[in-house]
Design a protein around this motif. Structure first.
Motif, mmCIF file in Angstrom:
data_model
loop_
_atom_site.group_PDB
_atom_site.id
_atom_site.type_symbol
_atom_site.label_atom_id
_atom_site.label_comp_id
_atom_site.label_asym_id
_atom_site.label_seq_id
_atom_site.Cartn_x
_atom_site.Cartn_y
_atom_site.Cartn_z
ATOM 1 N N ALA A 57 0.841 -1.202 0.000
ATOM 2 C CA ALA A 57 0.000 0.000 0.000
ATOM 3 C C ALA A 57 0.872 1.247 0.000
ATOM 4 C CB ALA A 57 -0.920 0.009 1.211
ATOM 5 N N VAL A 58 0.429 2.243 -0.736
ATOM 6 C CA VAL A 58 1.070 3.557 -0.725
ATOM 7 C C VAL A 58 -0.006 4.604 -0.494
ATOM 8 C CG1 VAL A 58 2.949 2.878 -2.266
ATOM 9 C CG2 VAL A 58 0.857 3.838 -3.230
ATOM 10 N N SER A 59 0.382 5.706 0.123
ATOM 11 C CA SER A 59 -0.575 6.784 0.378
ATOM 12 C C SER A 59 -0.446 7.849 -0.707
ATOM 13 C CB SER A 59 -0.332 7.411 1.751
ATOM 14 O OG SER A 59 0.915 8.071 1.781
ATOM 15 N N LEU A 60 -1.575 8.463 -1.025
ATOM 16 C CA LEU A 60 -1.614 9.531 -2.024
ATOM 17 C C LEU A 60 -2.551 10.620 -1.526
ATOM 18 C CD1 LEU A 60 -1.718 9.270 -5.851
ATOM 19 C CD2 LEU A 60 -3.360 10.744 -4.698
ATOM 20 N N TYR A 61 -2.082 11.859 -1.603
ATOM 21 C CA TYR A 61 -2.863 13.013 -1.135
ATOM 22 C C TYR A 61 -3.189 13.914 -2.311
ATOM 23 C CZ TYR A 61 -3.939 17.344 1.438
ATOM 24 O OH TYR A 61 -4.541 18.471 1.931
ATOM 25 N N CYS A 62 -4.444 14.379 -2.379
ATOM 26 C CA CYS A 62 -4.830 15.311 -3.434
ATOM 27 C C CYS A 62 -6.075 16.073 -2.997
ATOM 28 C CB CYS A 62 -5.078 14.592 -4.758
ATOM 29 S SG CYS A 62 -6.478 13.451 -4.755
ATOM 30 N N SER A 63 -6.454 17.064 -3.778
ATOM 31 C CA SER A 63 -7.680 17.796 -3.497
ATOM 32 C C SER A 63 -8.882 16.952 -3.891
ATOM 33 C CB SER A 63 -7.705 19.116 -4.279
ATOM 34 O OG SER A 63 -7.828 18.858 -5.671
ATOM 35 N N ILE A 96 -1.035 -3.404 -5.961
ATOM 36 C CA ILE A 96 -0.698 -2.222 -5.167
ATOM 37 C C ILE A 96 -1.981 -1.493 -4.784
ATOM 38 C CG2 ILE A 96 0.438 0.026 -5.184
ATOM 39 C CD1 ILE A 96 2.589 -1.130 -6.942
ATOM 40 N N GLU A 97 -2.111 -1.204 -3.497
ATOM 41 C CA GLU A 97 -3.296 -0.513 -2.980
ATOM 42 C C GLU A 97 -2.971 0.966 -2.756
ATOM 43 O OE1 GLU A 97 -5.948 -0.382 1.150
ATOM 44 O OE2 GLU A 97 -4.420 -1.937 0.843
ATOM 45 N N ILE A 98 -3.896 1.832 -3.180
ATOM 46 C CA ILE A 98 -3.740 3.262 -2.968
ATOM 47 C C ILE A 98 -4.590 3.679 -1.765
ATOM 48 C CG2 ILE A 98 -4.072 5.576 -3.924
ATOM 49 C CD1 ILE A 98 -1.879 4.095 -5.317
ATOM 50 N N LYS A 99 -3.949 4.269 -0.769
ATOM 51 C CA LYS A 99 -4.672 4.822 0.376
ATOM 52 C C LYS A 99 -4.799 6.325 0.152
ATOM 53 C CE LYS A 99 -3.279 1.214 3.572
ATOM 54 N NZ LYS A 99 -2.708 0.864 4.885
ATOM 55 N N LEU A 100 -6.007 6.757 -0.167
ATOM 56 C CA LEU A 100 -6.250 8.133 -0.596
ATOM 57 C C LEU A 100 -6.583 9.045 0.577
ATOM 58 C CD1 LEU A 100 -6.662 10.167 -2.934
ATOM 59 C CD2 LEU A 100 -9.059 9.412 -3.011
ATOM 60 N N HIS A 101 -5.903 10.190 0.642
ATOM 61 C CA HIS A 101 -6.211 11.250 1.598
ATOM 62 C C HIS A 101 -6.513 12.511 0.794
ATOM 63 C CE1 HIS A 101 -3.091 8.899 4.158
ATOM 64 N NE2 HIS A 101 -4.299 8.396 4.318
ATOM 65 N N THR A 102 -7.560 13.237 1.155
ATOM 66 C CA THR A 102 -7.923 14.452 0.427
ATOM 67 C C THR A 102 -7.890 15.663 1.350
ATOM 68 O OG1 THR A 102 -10.304 14.089 0.818
ATOM 69 C CG2 THR A 102 -9.367 13.199 -1.220
ATOM 70 N N GLY A 103 -7.663 16.823 0.741
ATOM 71 C CA GLY A 103 -7.615 18.062 1.505
ATOM 72 C C GLY A 103 -7.195 19.209 0.619
ATOM 73 N N GLY A 135 6.967 13.708 5.015
ATOM 74 C CA GLY A 135 6.862 12.254 5.108
ATOM 75 C C GLY A 135 5.485 11.746 5.455
ATOM 76 N N GLN A 136 4.462 12.623 5.386
ATOM 77 C CA GLN A 136 3.107 12.190 5.699
ATOM 78 C C GLN A 136 2.476 11.406 4.548
ATOM 79 O OE1 GLN A 136 2.082 16.428 7.139
ATOM 80 N NE2 GLN A 136 0.631 15.130 8.213
ATOM 81 N N GLU A 137 2.986 11.602 3.328
ATOM 82 C CA GLU A 137 2.438 10.932 2.154
ATOM 83 C C GLU A 137 3.561 10.360 1.305
ATOM 84 O OE1 GLU A 137 -0.748 10.744 2.076
ATOM 85 O OE2 GLU A 137 -1.305 12.357 3.439
ATOM 86 N N ASP A 138 3.239 9.280 0.571
ATOM 87 C CA ASP A 138 4.194 8.722 -0.392
ATOM 88 C C ASP A 138 4.161 9.503 -1.696
ATOM 89 O OD1 ASP A 138 4.987 6.562 1.305
ATOM 90 O OD2 ASP A 138 3.103 5.555 0.818
ATOM 91 N N PHE A 139 2.957 9.883 -2.119
ATOM 92 C CA PHE A 139 2.751 10.645 -3.350
ATOM 93 C C PHE A 139 1.731 11.744 -3.091
ATOM 94 C CE2 PHE A 139 3.933 6.395 -4.782
ATOM 95 C CZ PHE A 139 4.884 6.650 -5.757
ATOM 96 N N VAL A 140 1.817 12.819 -3.873
ATOM 97 C CA VAL A 140 0.764 13.833 -3.862
ATOM 98 C C VAL A 140 0.504 14.262 -5.298
ATOM 99 C CG1 VAL A 140 1.386 14.688 -1.566
ATOM 100 C CG2 VAL A 140 2.330 15.817 -3.593
ATOM 101 N N ILE A 141 -0.716 14.698 -5.551
ATOM 102 C CA ILE A 141 -1.049 15.364 -6.805
ATOM 103 C C ILE A 141 -1.110 16.846 -6.493
ATOM 104 C CG2 ILE A 141 -2.760 15.666 -8.627
ATOM 105 C CD1 ILE A 141 -3.609 12.772 -8.164
ATOM 106 N N ALA A 142 -0.324 17.648 -7.221
ATOM 107 C CA ALA A 142 -0.208 19.063 -6.873
ATOM 108 C C ALA A 142 0.012 19.906 -8.114
ATOM 109 C CB ALA A 142 0.946 19.273 -5.892
ATOM 110 N N ALA A 143 -0.304 21.185 -7.985
ATOM 111 C CA ALA A 143 0.049 22.146 -9.021
ATOM 112 C C ALA A 143 1.545 22.444 -8.913
ATOM 113 C CB ALA A 143 -0.762 23.422 -8.851
#
Length: 306
Positions: free
Chosen positions: A92-98, A120-127, A139-147
């Motif tokens: 599992a990996v974490s991913l953060y995005c809006s 592979i499992e994606i653990k999604l966090h939004t904000g 180090g709170q996330e493995d990946f982020v989607i960002a501008a």
């Protein structure tokens, strides 16, 4: 080697929320607490600071997080080198995005990964998108989607996924701000300093606005500072003011019909509304970890305009 315990610790260290972590990992809160206590006993030092309202990593906990990641990466390398596990990478990996990105850009990422890395499992966090790069660096996330910021931090690797215009928006329903805009548009010019602005607390759109305000010598009337572009759209739709948002946020909004896009001149567009590049981000120092690398390579670059 208790790789499951290390994975759960990483998950908790990224989210810092016992209830959500226990739910995601299908264990009780008490089991999670005992697991952390066992790890702290083995480490000989507290790894987490805990209270009724706060969970955070201690300095030792931050070092243990690095140790856990390195240990799991080394274990996967060992499995591959010795032929113990010839299957595709799993974990599992974490991913953060809006929230907007989770409805639009994320669908393409998940499709690619399901095709290439089904284990592979994606653990999604939004904000708030403005917080994404800082969460990645902490180090709170493995990946982020960002501008992509105007100056990208050299420790971050960026893979472009989409492009979006920035647009100035105003209300399209009866309100004092709508009446102001109508009068200005009929007069042939918009006085930006006379309008109330709804602005982001931080992030790319805020920095672009501040730079433009300074260049145009505008003293803006800030009605509200909010977290997230979605909140800007909502408040503009209610007639509270005008704002600057990526076009993809506007087109994805349920209040789209209550918004008007305000015309801008060429100079404004060049300084303020230049396209925003949206992409997947990862720390360069982690890109060779097997699980991280599998996700990174499994996501295709794209330049789809939104």
């Amino acid at each position: 080697m208790d790789t499951k315990a290390l994975n759960i610790f990483i998950d908790l260290a990224q989210d810092l929320h016992f209830a959500r972590t226990s739910e995601r990992n299908n264990i009780s809160a008490s089991t999670l607490s005992r697991l952390i206590q066992r790890l702290e006993l083995e480490a000989g030092t507290p790894l987490l600071e805990r209270s009724n309202r706060y969970v955070g990593l201690t300095p030792a906990g931050q070092r243990y997080l690095d140790f856990a990641r390195q240990t799991l990466a080394a274990w996967q390398d060992f499995q591959q080198d010795t032929g113990i596990d010839q299957h595709q990478p799993s974990g599992a990996v974490s991913l953060y995005c809006s929230v907007t990105a989770s409805h639009s850009v994320l669908s393409d990422i998940l499709f690619d990964l399901r095709q290439q890395q089904p284990n592979i499992e994606i653990k999604l966090h939004t904000g708030d998108q403005a917080l994404s790069l800082e969460r990645l660096k902490q180090g709170q996330e493995d990946f982020v989607i960002a501008a992509r910021p105007d100056q990208l931090d050299p420790q971050i690797e960026f893979k472009p996924l989409s492009m979006s215009d920035l647009v100035i928006i105003g209300p399209n329903g009866q309100s004092l701000v709508f009446d102001q805009l109508t009068q200005m548009q009929q007069a042939g010019a918009i006085d930006w300093s006379a309008l109330p602005w709804i602005v982001a607390e931080s992030g790319l759109t805020r920095s672009r606005l501040d730079r433009w305000f300074r260049h145009q010598r505008i003293k803006p009337s800030i009605y509200a500072e909010v977290t997230g572009h979605e909140a800007i759209v909502s408040m503009v739709a209610l007639g509270c003011g005008v704002g600057l948002v990526p076009k993809l946020v506007l087109t994805s909004s349920p209040v789209f019909d209550s918004i008007q896009t305000l015309d801008d001149d060429h100079e404004t567009h060049a300084q303020l509304l230049a396209d925003v590049e949206i992409g997947l981000c990862v720390l360069k120092r982690r890109i060779n970890e097997p699980l991280i690398n599998a996700v990174w390579l499994g996501v295709k670059e794209s330049f789809i305009a939104q």
